[in-house]
Each structure stands twice: as C-alpha cells, then as structure tokens.
Design a protein around this motif. Sequence first.
Motif, mmCIF file in Angstrom:
data_model
loop_
_atom_site.group_PDB
_atom_site.id
_atom_site.type_symbol
_atom_site.label_atom_id
_atom_site.label_comp_id
_atom_site.label_asym_id
_atom_site.label_seq_id
_atom_site.Cartn_x
_atom_site.Cartn_y
_atom_site.Cartn_z
ATOM 1 N N ALA A 175 0.881 -1.172 0.000
ATOM 2 C CA ALA A 175 0.000 0.000 0.000
ATOM 3 C C ALA A 175 0.912 1.213 0.000
ATOM 4 O O ALA A 175 1.657 1.438 0.961
ATOM 5 N N ILE A 176 0.872 1.950 -1.112
ATOM 6 C CA ILE A 176 1.770 3.094 -1.286
ATOM 7 C C ILE A 176 0.933 4.353 -1.123
ATOM 8 O O ILE A 176 -0.141 4.466 -1.726
ATOM 9 N N GLU A 177 1.404 5.290 -0.275
ATOM 10 C CA GLU A 177 0.520 6.394 0.094
ATOM 11 C C GLU A 177 1.243 7.695 0.418
ATOM 12 O O GLU A 177 1.473 7.999 1.584
ATOM 13 N N PRO A 178 1.576 8.467 -0.625
ATOM 14 C CA PRO A 178 2.167 9.780 -0.347
ATOM 15 C C PRO A 178 1.212 10.688 0.419
ATOM 16 O O PRO A 178 0.013 10.709 0.149
ATOM 17 N N MET A 179 1.778 11.398 1.402
ATOM 18 C CA MET A 179 1.040 12.381 2.204
ATOM 19 C C MET A 179 1.839 13.672 2.121
ATOM 20 O O MET A 179 3.021 13.676 2.484
#
Length: 258
Positions: free
Chosen positions: A199-203
């Motif tokens: 699960a890849i998730e830039p913030m």
Amino acid sequence: MITIKNKASIRKMEQAGSLLVEMFEEVTPLIKAGLTTLELDQAIEALIKKKGLESRTKGYMGYAHASCISVNDEVVHGVPSGRVLKDGDLIKVDVCASWRGYCADMARSFYVGTMPEDVARFVENAQRALNKGIEQAVPGNRLGDISAAIQKEIEADGYGIIRDFAGHGIGKQMHEAPEILNVGQAGEGPVLRAGMAFAIEPMTTMGAHTVYITDDGWTVKTADKSLATHVEDTVVITENGPKILTRTTAADAASDAL
Ligand code: MF3
Ligand code: CO
C-alpha cells in the motif's frame, strides 16, 4: 520479513481491491456541502457490507470507524464526526477492507465545490508522485527506488512530505512489512520480488512537514495548519511489473478531474 503472496491470495486481494473501487465510485457523488463526515463514514460502512467486504479499521486498536476522513489541515486518520462539510474543504477518504481475509487499502482526495487552481496542482502532484512510486514496483528494483521516485516528484514542486507516517506491506493484515517511506534513496533497501503487495501512500502538505496527533488520539494534523493531501493505492508486484488493485473509473475520474 516481506511475505510473497501466492496466486490464490493475490486473487482475493484483487477482489477486495475491485470491490473497494466500486465502493468509492458509489460514495463519490455523496460528497457534498452539508454532509457530516460521520454520515459519509456510515454510507461507506453500509456499502462495504453490501459488497461483502469487511472493514479492517473498525476495531483496529480501538478505532471505531470504517473509514478515516481527514479535512483540510488534517493529513490522515481523521475520525468521522459531526463536522459538516462545506464548500472549499479538501477531504481525504481512506478505507481498508478485506475480502475472504485479504485486504486492500485505498485513499483519495476530494474537493467540496470548485477546486481552485493551486489546490488542483497540489493534489495532482501527490497523484503523480504515487504513480511514479508505483512504476518502480518491479521485480529486481529495491524498496528505496519507490520512496525516492515519490520524493523526487513531490520535491520538484516544492511541497512538504510527511515523514512520520508511511505506506506499508499488505495482505492478510492491513499493515505488514515493509514500511514504505515517501522519502528515500534509490538503490537501497530490500530487493523487490513478484508476489509482494504494497500500500503506497504519499502524504503531502502545502507547508512544512511537521505533524501532530490531536486529542482524539488519531487525527494527524499539520503543525503549521497548512493544507494536506493523501492518496493511496494497493499494488501487487508481478513478473510484468506493478498491478494496481485499487484503480479504474469514477473514483479516479473524480480525482483526475481535480
Ligand atoms: N488505512 C490506513 C492506512 O493507510 C490505516 C488507518 S489506521 C486506523 O494505513 F486505525 F486509523 F484506521
Ligand atoms: Co495504508
């Protein structure tokens, strides 16, 4: 240890992903001024059940909801509440659910009303960074290649990158090894292999990257009150490259149109 999923497990994750995409498609038209974030969460929970999915956040370490809904300067883990959505709000909706025990995790950013140019550029940058990271999820690459690609895209446009939270491996559990930072060095870290699921998730923020957790024990906010965004996809590494389990159609059309 990063687990390698077999075909049967991957098929279940694919099913979780496509049902989650359907859920986002159906919930997108409800996101309007006047709705509370708790009402939105309840609609999400009902759809999750209707589709035969199981929420993986409800009951997780005492978390009581089927979604995280983070508004404006809230980055992630926003707790659904009586807060009423209004024109000009940027909301991040994050849902993790499983099908026959296998998870998919997905987040999208939505704007209430007509999105100003500067916000559109900001959200598109995070989406692009996610895509660049996913492109690196190929056998033989290293974990740092994903992180570095994300970082490069965000920094090119001068936005802040959250350091205190990260993406993650995913499978039977919502959170598995490895931790997938949104900053890093290309060529470093474990070698990627077919059968790994991430699960890849830039913030990102329009200001500094410093964040804090509010008194509810969950909600993550920017310290400088700057606007934050977040997008997340679940990806399986195959011999032919990354396969994104949480994409297609309306939910992405809505994000793409931003
Ligand atoms: N879906 C979130 C993630 O991307 C997890 C939320 S944790 C919760 O990791 F407990 F707040 F739900
Ligand atoms: Co996640």
